[in-house]
Write a protein that holds these residues in place. Structure first.
Motif, PDB file in Angstrom:
ATOM      1  N   TYR A  94      -7.989 -17.111 -27.708  1.00 35.81           N
ATOM      2  CA  TYR A  94      -8.766 -17.893 -26.754  1.00 35.81           C
ATOM      3  C   TYR A  94      -9.578 -18.974 -27.461  1.00 35.81           C
ATOM      4  O   TYR A  94      -9.767 -20.067 -26.927  1.00 35.81           O
ATOM      5  N   PHE A 261     -15.141 -17.555 -23.582  1.00 32.07           N
ATOM      6  CA  PHE A 261     -15.385 -16.153 -23.270  1.00 32.07           C
ATOM      7  C   PHE A 261     -15.476 -15.874 -21.774  1.00 32.07           C
ATOM      8  O   PHE A 261     -15.247 -14.751 -21.345  1.00 32.07           O
ATOM      9  N   TYR A 262     -15.836 -16.877 -20.986  1.00 31.07           N
ATOM     10  CA  TYR A 262     -16.048 -16.586 -19.569  1.00 31.07           C
ATOM     11  C   TYR A 262     -15.064 -17.277 -18.638  1.00 31.07           C
ATOM     12  O   TYR A 262     -14.953 -16.899 -17.477  1.00 31.07           O
ATOM     13  N   PRO A 264     -11.647 -18.396 -19.984  1.00 31.53           N
ATOM     14  CA  PRO A 264     -10.732 -18.810 -21.052  1.00 31.53           C
ATOM     15  C   PRO A 264      -9.435 -19.454 -20.558  1.00 31.53           C
ATOM     16  O   PRO A 264      -8.798 -20.180 -21.304  1.00 31.53           O
ATOM     17  N   ASN A 265      -9.095 -19.192 -19.301  1.00 35.08           N
ATOM     18  CA  ASN A 265      -7.843 -19.781 -18.807  1.00 35.08           C
ATOM     19  C   ASN A 265      -8.104 -20.947 -17.874  1.00 35.08           C
ATOM     20  O   ASN A 265      -7.235 -21.351 -17.107  1.00 35.08           O
ATOM     21  N   MET A 266      -9.336 -21.499 -17.980  1.00 37.31           N
ATOM     22  CA  MET A 266      -9.721 -22.610 -17.130  1.00 37.31           C
ATOM     23  C   MET A 266      -8.755 -23.788 -17.273  1.00 37.31           C
ATOM     24  O   MET A 266      -8.406 -24.443 -16.303  1.00 37.31           O
ATOM     25  N   PHE A 267      -8.312 -24.036 -18.500  1.00 42.22           N
ATOM     26  CA  PHE A 267      -7.445 -25.189 -18.739  1.00 42.22           C
ATOM     27  C   PHE A 267      -5.964 -24.822 -18.609  1.00 42.22           C
ATOM     28  O   PHE A 267      -5.109 -25.663 -18.791  1.00 42.22           O
TER      29      PHE A 267
ATOM     30  N   ALA B  17     -11.830 -31.773 -16.706  1.00 39.11           N
ATOM     31  CA  ALA B  17     -10.628 -31.288 -17.367  1.00 39.11           C
ATOM     32  C   ALA B  17     -10.103 -30.024 -16.704  1.00 39.11           C
ATOM     33  O   ALA B  17      -8.905 -29.771 -16.698  1.00 39.11           O
ATOM     34  N   ALA B  18     -11.015 -29.243 -16.149  1.00 40.85           N
ATOM     35  CA  ALA B  18     -10.575 -28.009 -15.519  1.00 40.85           C
ATOM     36  C   ALA B  18      -9.980 -28.347 -14.164  1.00 40.85           C
ATOM     37  O   ALA B  18     -10.546 -28.114 -13.125  1.00 40.85           O
ATOM     38  N   SER B  19      -8.811 -28.972 -14.216  1.00 37.63           N
ATOM     39  CA  SER B  19      -8.192 -29.471 -13.008  1.00 37.63           C
ATOM     40  C   SER B  19      -7.850 -28.303 -12.092  1.00 37.63           C
ATOM     41  O   SER B  19      -7.127 -27.405 -12.489  1.00 37.63           O
ATOM     42  N   GLY B  38     -17.740 -12.553 -12.806  1.00 41.68           N
ATOM     43  CA  GLY B  38     -19.099 -12.772 -13.286  1.00 41.68           C
ATOM     44  C   GLY B  38     -19.288 -12.430 -14.745  1.00 41.68           C
ATOM     45  O   GLY B  38     -18.407 -11.874 -15.399  1.00 41.68           O
ATOM     46  N   MET B  39     -20.468 -12.783 -15.222  1.00 46.99           N
ATOM     47  CA  MET B  39     -20.750 -12.687 -16.636  1.00 46.99           C
ATOM     48  C   MET B  39     -20.737 -11.246 -17.144  1.00 46.99           C
ATOM     49  O   MET B  39     -20.371 -10.977 -18.280  1.00 46.99           O
ATOM     50  N   ARG B 223     -14.261  -8.842 -24.020  1.00 49.71           N
ATOM     51  CA  ARG B 223     -14.441 -10.297 -24.104  1.00 49.71           C
ATOM     52  C   ARG B 223     -15.808 -10.691 -23.561  1.00 49.71           C
ATOM     53  O   ARG B 223     -16.552 -11.445 -24.199  1.00 49.71           O
ATOM     54  N   LYS B 224     -16.159 -10.173 -22.385  1.00 47.23           N
ATOM     55  CA  LYS B 224     -17.435 -10.560 -21.788  1.00 47.23           C
ATOM     56  C   LYS B 224     -18.611 -10.034 -22.608  1.00 47.23           C
ATOM     57  O   LYS B 224     -19.626 -10.717 -22.749  1.00 47.23           O
ATOM     58  N   GLY B 227     -18.799 -12.160 -25.778  1.00 45.17           N
ATOM     59  CA  GLY B 227     -19.264 -13.506 -25.425  1.00 45.17           C
ATOM     60  C   GLY B 227     -20.760 -13.535 -25.228  1.00 45.17           C
ATOM     61  O   GLY B 227     -21.446 -14.468 -25.653  1.00 45.17           O
TER      62      GLY B 227
END
Lengths: 437, 253
Positions: A94, A261-262, A264-267, B17-19, B38-39, B223-224, B227
């Motif tokens: 990621y 981290f929150y 990660p697959n946004m793009f 960018a986050a289309s 959520g976080m 991951r969360k 992070g």
């Protein structure tokens, strides 16, 4: 490099090494006492940020390569293994995936800063050209990296983009076969893309070295665009800019980690999570976001260029699109000779500033057009293609027409006589906190 | 404030960018609340276990899930012994043995989930020419993720009068293009729950969507957590660096 004054060091070991190989002297000269204009704003952080991103991409990339299998039958599976079974593999991946996006964000801002403050102008033309070369190499590297997970989106993006080269007269066909290592995107393509994806970052690293070397010959530009005239105009790089860069970098990293981290697959498009199937074209192939404006320029050329009212065609539409796309990057290379206005910073060139900000808007619109399907409509009635063509026209007009024209006609605002004067005046205008207390 | 422009720039580019990629046709599925959002989101182990039950009793008849291993099921809250027992309920072909013959044995936790068909061709042949996709990554491979899976599970409808469906095709509100080759897989009461959760299509759909989200992103929780620690460190670090920078620059202005 060996000549010149050697600095003296208290530590005897450091001194011993420095007498034989003056690396400490070099570091002190280039990063310690290096005279840097005292008036940088936060836009000047992005060179250092881009450098950190490059190193981050190298480190995460090398670790990924230890676990990745560059074979058409195993690539997709090996990436999933990294995500699921390799210790911390998901994090490394990621960080690498989103690192590419954030590397481009940093570099786009870095390029914009160069354009806004005229950093491409004499005496920094070569420095600028190395920068554009890095940008071009980054695009090639990112494109090949996009292919490696061997997903539907990656495999088909590779098919579309490599096919572009077939438009080149005479050598096009053989060139595409060379890129593919066969007659379609298949295992040999994946193998060579992996080899090149591993190689190119080191080439980038070498060009970054030249970029930084050239920077240290001319010295940095600054928001005023006037050269420092003496010690009063500069500060030593350390600690002033090491501290400022580290602060800016940490803010940038917060944004980067927030995404990694929150979201990660946004793009990433859902077709990244489907294995490549050469027999089944996805309904909508999109490149990574950082290519979208160039993709829109490519698709804007939908007409053949030839002698009107005859059947003679010099440049078929496909070749025209390819020329336009590469031409869009080529414009950056020759920018120092298109804009010959003696004043560098847009602060003192109101007209230039207006057209440049328009170019930014234009570029963002092109990005939007590139994201949409080729037959999309605007407000349900106008072809989005026309908007793309209009924006492509402005993009080229900005470089070929507007820059040379402004160079001749624009009257710049009066420049301050020196950096230190401008900085001190600014602070005199505000009541200082000491005076208030 | 003007100094913040470069940072704002980052935001604008990142957001632009986050289309939001568009779903081709098909309605947007309803937005449900998921515990893993959520976080500090995490998977609901009870929902995962129910979802696995629905998957293994219904979906697994046609859909493979071969990137998930039985050993991974401990993440659903099963003990090692329970996972061994679950795996042992399946048979896999192994070999060759010392005599060169392939043989069958009960599955072990180190095996991936057993495929319902020996190969893709068999799957396509048995399913009227349509391939039931592997479910390991399904939640990430579709726009809308868990919401989409829930939508398709609950979105079967009578086709509009002008729609022409071939035999073996069904109408689904949330499927891109509306036509789906899968018969409505769920019906009320078809899987029995031991924890008293309602045995309805909606509950089955949300549980299986929850389970498939886990299958596609099993490392979400660590991951969360990681992070959060990393960001906490960076926020403190940025604060310290800001103070340092202020101090260093105090005499330069």
């Amino acid at each position: 490099m060996a000549s010149g004054e050697r600095a003296s060091f208290k530590n005897p070991v450091v001194n011993w090494i420095d007498e034989r190989l003056p690396v400490f002297t070099l570091m002190n000269k280039e990063y310690g006492v290096f005279p840097t204009p005292r008036n940088f704003n936060y836009f000047w952080n992005f060179g250092a940020i881009a450098m950190v991103m490059l190193v981050l991409m190298l480190v995460t990339g090398i670790v990924l390569a230890m676990h990745y299998t560059p074979h058409a039958d195993h690539a997709f599976g090996s990436v999933e293994r990294i995500m699921r079974d390799v210790n911390w593999g998901w994090m490394i991946r990621y960080l690498h995936m989103n690192g590419a996006s954030f590397f481009f964000i940093a570099v786009y801002i870095h390029i914009f800063r160069g354009m806004y403050y005229g950093s491409y102008k004499k005496p920094r033309e070569l420095l600028w050209i190395f920068g554009v070369l890095i940008f071009l190499l980054m695009m090639a590297t990112a494109f090949m990296g996009y292919t490696l997970p061997w997903s539907q989106m990656g495999g088909w993006a590779a098919t579309v983009i490599t096919n572009l080269f077939s438009a080149i007269p005479l050598i096009g066909g053989p060139l595409v076969e060379l890129l593919w290592g066969g007659f379609s995107v298949d295992n040999p393509t994946l193998n060579r893309f992996f080899a090149l994806h591993y190689l190119l970052p080191f080439v980038i690293f070498a060009v970054v070295f030249l970029h930084v070397w050239a920077l240290h010959i001319t010295g940095s530009n600054n928001p005023l665009g006037i050269e420092p005239k003496g010690k009063q105009d500069t500060l030593p790089f350390h600690p002033y800019y090491t501290a400022k860069d580290t602060f800016g970098l940490s803010i940038f990293l917060i944004l980067y980690l927030l995404v990694s981290f929150y979201a990660p697959n946004m793009f990433a498009h859902p077709d990244h999570f489907v294995e490549f199937n050469p027999m089944q074209t996805p309904p909508h192939i999109v490149p990574e976001w950082y290519f979208l404006p160039f993709y829109a320029i490519l698709r804007a050329i939908t007409f053949d260029i030839g002698i009107p009212f005859t059947e003679i065609v010099f440049i078929p539409a496909k070749l025209g699109g390819v020329i336009a796309m590469f031409g869009a990057v080529a414009m950056l290379f020759i920018m120092p000779w298109l804009d010959t206005h003696p004043v560098k910073s847009a602060r003192f060139r109101p007209q230039y500033k207006l057209f440049l900000l328009l170019l930014v808007v234009d570029f963002l619109i092109l990005g939007y057009v590139g994201m949409e399907p080729a037959d999309a409509m605007l407000f349900g009635s106008i072809k989005l293609l026309y908007l793309g063509q209009l924006c492509t026209a402005y993009y080229f007009a900005y470089f070929i027409v507007i820059l040379p024209w402004l160079s001749r006609t624009e009257k710049a605002l009066p420049l301050p006589s020196s950096i230190s004067e401008a900085v001190l005046n600014k602070h005199k205008a505000k009541p200082s906190p000491e005076a208030a207390a | 404030m003007l100094r913040l422009i470069p940072i704002l720039f980052c935001f604008v580019i990142a957001i632009g960018a986050a289309s939001p990629a568009k779903a081709a046709e098909g309605e947007h599925p309803p937005h449900l609340h998921w515990s893993f959002q959520g976080m500090f989101g995490s998977y609901d182990k009870a929902a995962l276990q129910r979802g696995y039950k629905v998957y293994s009793q219904v979906c697994a008849a046609c859909h493979s899930m071969d990137r998930v291993y039985y050993r991974n099921l401990t993440a659903l809250g099963y003990s090692e012994a329970e996972v061994k027992a679950i795996a042992a309920g399946f048979t896999v072909t192994d070999g060759p043995n010392d005599e060169g013959d392939m043989f069958e044995r009960p599955a072990r936790p180190s095996d991936h989930m057993v495929n319902p068909f020996p190969n893709k061709e068999a799957a396509v042949y048995a399913n009227n020419g349509a391939f039931p996709p592997d479910m390991s990554l399904l939640a990430k491979a579709r726009h809308g993720g868990a919401n989409y899976i829930f939508g398709v599970m609950t979105g079967y409808e009578e086709p509009p009068v002008d729609a022409e469906l071939l035999p073996g095709q069904y109408w689904n509100r949330y499927m891109p293009g509306h036509v789906i080759a899968m018969a409505p897989p769920l019906s009320d009461g078809m899987v029995s729950y031991e924890d008293g959760s309602p045995e309805t299509v909606a509950q089955y759909a949300s549980d299986v969507a929850h389970f498939l989200s886990w299958a596609s992103e099993p490392t979400l929780e660590s991951r969360k957590r990681t992070g959060f620690k990393a960001l906490l460190f960076l926020l403190v670090f940025a604060g310290v660096m800001y103070a340092t920078k202020k101090k260093i620059w105090a005499n330069a202005h």
